[in-house]
Design an enzyme around this catalytic site. Structure first.
Site, PDB file in Angstrom:
ATOM      1  N   THR A 191       0.822  -1.209   0.000  1.00  0.00           N
ATOM      2  CA  THR A 191       0.000   0.000   0.000  1.00  0.00           C
ATOM      3  C   THR A 191       0.860   1.264   0.000  1.00  0.00           C
ATOM      4  O   THR A 191       0.553   2.234  -0.703  1.00  0.00           O
ATOM      5  CB  THR A 191      -0.943   0.002   1.216  1.00  0.00           C
ATOM      6  OG1 THR A 191      -1.843  -1.108   1.113  1.00  0.00           O
ATOM      7  CG2 THR A 191      -1.744   1.292   1.288  1.00  0.00           C
ATOM      8  N   SER A 237      -7.143  -0.601  -6.369  1.00  0.00           N
ATOM      9  CA  SER A 237      -6.672  -0.983  -5.042  1.00  0.00           C
ATOM     10  C   SER A 237      -5.199  -1.338  -5.186  1.00  0.00           C
ATOM     11  O   SER A 237      -4.742  -1.699  -6.278  1.00  0.00           O
ATOM     12  CB  SER A 237      -7.454  -2.186  -4.516  1.00  0.00           C
ATOM     13  OG  SER A 237      -6.800  -2.783  -3.407  1.00  0.00           O
ATOM     14  N   THR A 238      -4.481  -1.222  -4.090  1.00  0.00           N
ATOM     15  CA  THR A 238      -3.117  -1.751  -4.103  1.00  0.00           C
ATOM     16  C   THR A 238      -3.129  -3.206  -4.551  1.00  0.00           C
ATOM     17  O   THR A 238      -2.193  -3.670  -5.222  1.00  0.00           O
ATOM     18  CB  THR A 238      -2.501  -1.651  -2.694  1.00  0.00           C
ATOM     19  OG1 THR A 238      -2.438  -0.284  -2.319  1.00  0.00           O
ATOM     20  CG2 THR A 238      -1.111  -2.272  -2.652  1.00  0.00           C
ATOM     21  N   ASN A 239      -4.199  -3.907  -4.230  1.00  0.00           N
ATOM     22  CA  ASN A 239      -4.249  -5.355  -4.447  1.00  0.00           C
ATOM     23  C   ASN A 239      -4.392  -5.750  -5.910  1.00  0.00           C
ATOM     24  O   ASN A 239      -4.283  -6.935  -6.239  1.00  0.00           O
ATOM     25  CB  ASN A 239      -5.388  -5.971  -3.629  1.00  0.00           C
ATOM     26  CG  ASN A 239      -5.244  -5.672  -2.152  1.00  0.00           C
ATOM     27  OD1 ASN A 239      -4.174  -5.249  -1.701  1.00  0.00           O
ATOM     28  ND2 ASN A 239      -6.304  -5.877  -1.395  1.00  0.00           N
ATOM     29  N   THR A 285      33.787 -39.371 -15.348  1.00  0.00           N
ATOM     30  CA  THR A 285      32.596 -39.596 -14.524  1.00  0.00           C
ATOM     31  C   THR A 285      33.066 -39.984 -13.138  1.00  0.00           C
ATOM     32  O   THR A 285      34.087 -40.650 -12.986  1.00  0.00           O
ATOM     33  CB  THR A 285      31.700 -40.702 -15.108  1.00  0.00           C
ATOM     34  OG1 THR A 285      32.440 -41.924 -15.155  1.00  0.00           O
ATOM     35  CG2 THR A 285      31.221 -40.347 -16.519  1.00  0.00           C
ATOM     36  N   HIS A 286      32.330 -39.556 -12.127  1.00  0.00           N
ATOM     37  CA  HIS A 286      32.732 -39.802 -10.739  1.00  0.00           C
ATOM     38  C   HIS A 286      34.100 -39.209 -10.428  1.00  0.00           C
ATOM     39  O   HIS A 286      34.819 -39.675  -9.535  1.00  0.00           O
ATOM     40  CB  HIS A 286      32.747 -41.305 -10.414  1.00  0.00           C
ATOM     41  CG  HIS A 286      31.463 -41.998 -10.689  1.00  0.00           C
ATOM     42  ND1 HIS A 286      30.493 -42.167  -9.737  1.00  0.00           N
ATOM     43  CD2 HIS A 286      30.979 -42.565 -11.836  1.00  0.00           C
ATOM     44  CE1 HIS A 286      29.467 -42.815 -10.264  1.00  0.00           C
ATOM     45  NE2 HIS A 286      29.736 -43.059 -11.545  1.00  0.00           N
ATOM     46  N   SER A 298      46.170 -13.945  -3.876  1.00  0.00           N
ATOM     47  CA  SER A 298      46.511 -14.178  -2.477  1.00  0.00           C
ATOM     48  C   SER A 298      47.293 -13.008  -1.921  1.00  0.00           C
ATOM     49  O   SER A 298      48.097 -12.388  -2.625  1.00  0.00           O
ATOM     50  CB  SER A 298      47.336 -15.460  -2.333  1.00  0.00           C
ATOM     51  OG  SER A 298      47.803 -15.627  -1.005  1.00  0.00           O
ATOM     52  N   SER A 299      47.054 -12.731  -0.644  1.00  0.00           N
ATOM     53  CA  SER A 299      47.821 -11.693   0.032  1.00  0.00           C
ATOM     54  C   SER A 299      49.124 -12.236   0.607  1.00  0.00           C
ATOM     55  O   SER A 299      49.959 -11.472   1.078  1.00  0.00           O
ATOM     56  CB  SER A 299      46.987 -11.090   1.163  1.00  0.00           C
ATOM     57  OG  SER A 299      46.653 -12.096   2.116  1.00  0.00           O
ATOM     58  N   LYS A 335      49.964 -16.217  -7.153  1.00  0.00           N
ATOM     59  CA  LYS A 335      48.772 -17.066  -7.205  1.00  0.00           C
ATOM     60  C   LYS A 335      47.615 -16.312  -7.861  1.00  0.00           C
ATOM     61  O   LYS A 335      47.364 -15.151  -7.555  1.00  0.00           O
ATOM     62  CB  LYS A 335      48.363 -17.494  -5.792  1.00  0.00           C
ATOM     63  CG  LYS A 335      47.281 -18.565  -5.745  1.00  0.00           C
ATOM     64  CD  LYS A 335      47.095 -19.040  -4.298  1.00  0.00           C
ATOM     65  CE  LYS A 335      46.185 -20.256  -4.229  1.00  0.00           C
ATOM     66  NZ  LYS A 335      44.789 -19.904  -4.557  1.00  0.00           N
ATOM     67  N   GLU A 348      34.041 -18.126  -9.389  1.00  0.00           N
ATOM     68  CA  GLU A 348      33.687 -18.130  -7.974  1.00  0.00           C
ATOM     69  C   GLU A 348      32.541 -17.171  -7.672  1.00  0.00           C
ATOM     70  O   GLU A 348      31.619 -17.501  -6.924  1.00  0.00           O
ATOM     71  CB  GLU A 348      34.912 -17.770  -7.128  1.00  0.00           C
ATOM     72  CG  GLU A 348      35.987 -18.845  -7.106  1.00  0.00           C
ATOM     73  CD  GLU A 348      37.268 -18.386  -6.444  1.00  0.00           C
ATOM     74  OE1 GLU A 348      38.140 -19.242  -6.205  1.00  0.00           O
ATOM     75  OE2 GLU A 348      37.414 -17.171  -6.179  1.00  0.00           O
TER      76      GLU A 348
END
Length: 468
Positions: free
Chosen positions: A102, A141-143, A188-189, A319-320, A325, A332
């Site tokens: 609303t 109406s809002t609805n 596979t696997h 990497s820090s 790296k 990611e």
């Protein structure tokens, strides 16, 4: 500087030059949950303006709103549609709010009314000229306006998501062609299986995305069914005869989208099925994206102590502490976007199930979840395409070495010698570390070198011939 506006709760100071009014301001003061205004989604403002314009056009044609007032509101809606950024700061309500939207509906009504008042030469807040409830919300109406605006804005935003997904699919297909002769080992696997091409792998990823693109398009069809003119619960109370049909017709004409009202407006006013369908389709895309990103990260693992079948663009230091790296950050972050979208689908499901009787008051959180899903997934598709897929290269020799050093290619000898003999050869290879060629050609002399070359040439490894 402020003006005083009044509602039945009481008086409230509103900034003098604000286009919003007392009811918008109450919503802003009462709901500070996400700390994000829903005006961050520009298509939500545009969608509301289209809905309110269609309503004003219908009421003008039916003669229930004064033509001069209706025309001024139509002009105001056009300002919001054509110059949205100019008015973005006038939409002040939080995404999450009580009242089933609303506050947001009245925010739109007040902005439109005040723009119309200015257009007619009046002073901001003089609602005797154009009234947010009596004119901008006439027969509404809002609805019914709020969910219709959600449907329309979801159409706009899902089109962007679909385009982003299509571009990612096409980028994967382009790489599939580029790598169509790059021999590699299928797995596979997480174990060696049989040979394939890197191109086939990339094509498979694109193909699975295309399934989800089609699901998104199917979900859009549900958004085209609306409840405009249903008013409070679907009985069309306060709406002029013929208004629901006329308002939805105008909305379809204005947007170029085939909107139509539900055959059961009472059902449509409380039903959230379209949102569930859309959210589920977004979740499907996120699931596929997760799998693709996981595969890419595995194939690029290393560079010296992993698979390293593909090389990813180097985007930033990884990497820090570890010099040199580099991490697969594009994959990611796309993973993380996918996880967020998948989790938000649960929000949509829970909120959709929380409807009671003739209304579901949880539509604000559904809206927030849907737009967040679509934004992060569209951005994830773009990021994965531009930051990773477009620049990926193949380590062709490494891929081929994996194939030729694998015991898994013994599967190609199964039609020649049968399963048991091949299993025995494989076991010897695993135990001794000998190559398949050494066992089959040099020691057991089961094949001549010529026969070996015919079976294990590149083309036969890529497209193996059937042997009975």
């Amino acid at each position: 500087m402020a003006r005083i506006e009044h509602d039945f709760i009481g008086d409230l100071e509103v900034p003098e030059n604000a286009l919003y009014g007392v009811q918008s301001l109450r919503g802003k003061e009462n709901f500070f949950i996400t700390e994000e205004r829903n005006s961050q989604e520009i298509y939500f403002i545009i969608a509301f303006a289209y809905v309110k314009k269609a309503c004003a056009m219908a009421n003008k044609e039916l003669g229930v709103v004064e033509p001069k007032v209706a025309d001024a509101m139509i002009w105001a809606c056009d300002q919001l549609i054509n110059d949205t950024e100019k008015y973005r700061d006038q939409f002040i309500t939080d995404w999450l709010q009580g009242g089933a939207g609303t506050s947001t509906n009245m925010n739109a009504n007040e902005v439109i009314s005040n723009l119309a008042i200015q257009h007619l030469g009046g002073k901001l807040g003089d609602y005797t000229i154009v009234n947010p409830n009596n004119d901008a919300n006439f027969g509404q109406s809002t609805n019914d306006t709020y969910p219709t605006a959600i449907h329309l804005s979801c159409m706009f935003r899902s089109n962007i998501l679909i385009k982003a997904a299509e571009q990612l699919r096409d980028a994967l297909y382009a790489k599939a062609k580029e790598f169509d002769q790059t021999l590699k080992m299928g797995r596979t696997h997480l174990q060696d299986a049989v040979p394939m091409t890197l191109g086939q792998e990339f094509h498979g990823w694109g193909f699975t995305l295309n399934d989800e693109i089609e699901n998104l398009r199917d979900a859009q069809k549900h958004l085209l069914v609306i409840n405009l003119g249903a008013t409070a619960i679907g009985t069309t109370v306060t709406a002029a005869p013929g208004y629901p049909e006329l308002a939805s017709k105008y909305l379809a004409e204005l947007t170029g989208l085939p909107f139509k009202n539900s055959a059961d407006l009472i059902a449509a006013t409380s039903d959230c099925g379209a949102y569930m369908t859309l959210s589920s389709a977004i979740k499907g895309l996120a699931v596929k994206m997760t799998k693709i990103c996981n595969d890419i990260r595995l194939l690029a693992s290393g560079p010296r102590c992993g698979l390293k079948e593909i090389n990813l663009p180097q985007l930033q230091p990884g990497s820090s502490i570890m010099p040199g790296k580099v991490n697969p950050v594009a994959a990611e972050v796309a993973n993380q976007a996918s996880f967020l979208a998948i989790g938000l689908d649960t929000t949509v499901m829970l909120a959709a199930s929380a409807g009671q009787l003739e209304l579901n008051v949880m539509e604000p959180v559904i809206t927030y979840a849907l737009f967040t899903q679509m934004k992060v997934m569209a951005n994830a598709c773009d990021t994965l395409r531009t930051k990773l897929v477009d620049g990926v290269t193949a380590n062709t020799e490494r891929c081929r070495d994996y194939v030729m050093n694998s015991i898994g290619i013994v599967t190609l000898l199964k039609p020649h010698f049968g399963y048991q003999v091949c299993a025995d050869i494989a076991k010897e290879g695993y135990i001794s570390g000998k190559s398949l060629h050494q066992i089959v050609v040099d020691e057991r002399k089961l094949l001549t070198q010529k026969e070996w070359d015919e079976i294990f040439n590149t083309q036969n490894l890529i497209n193996p011939k059937f042997v009975k």
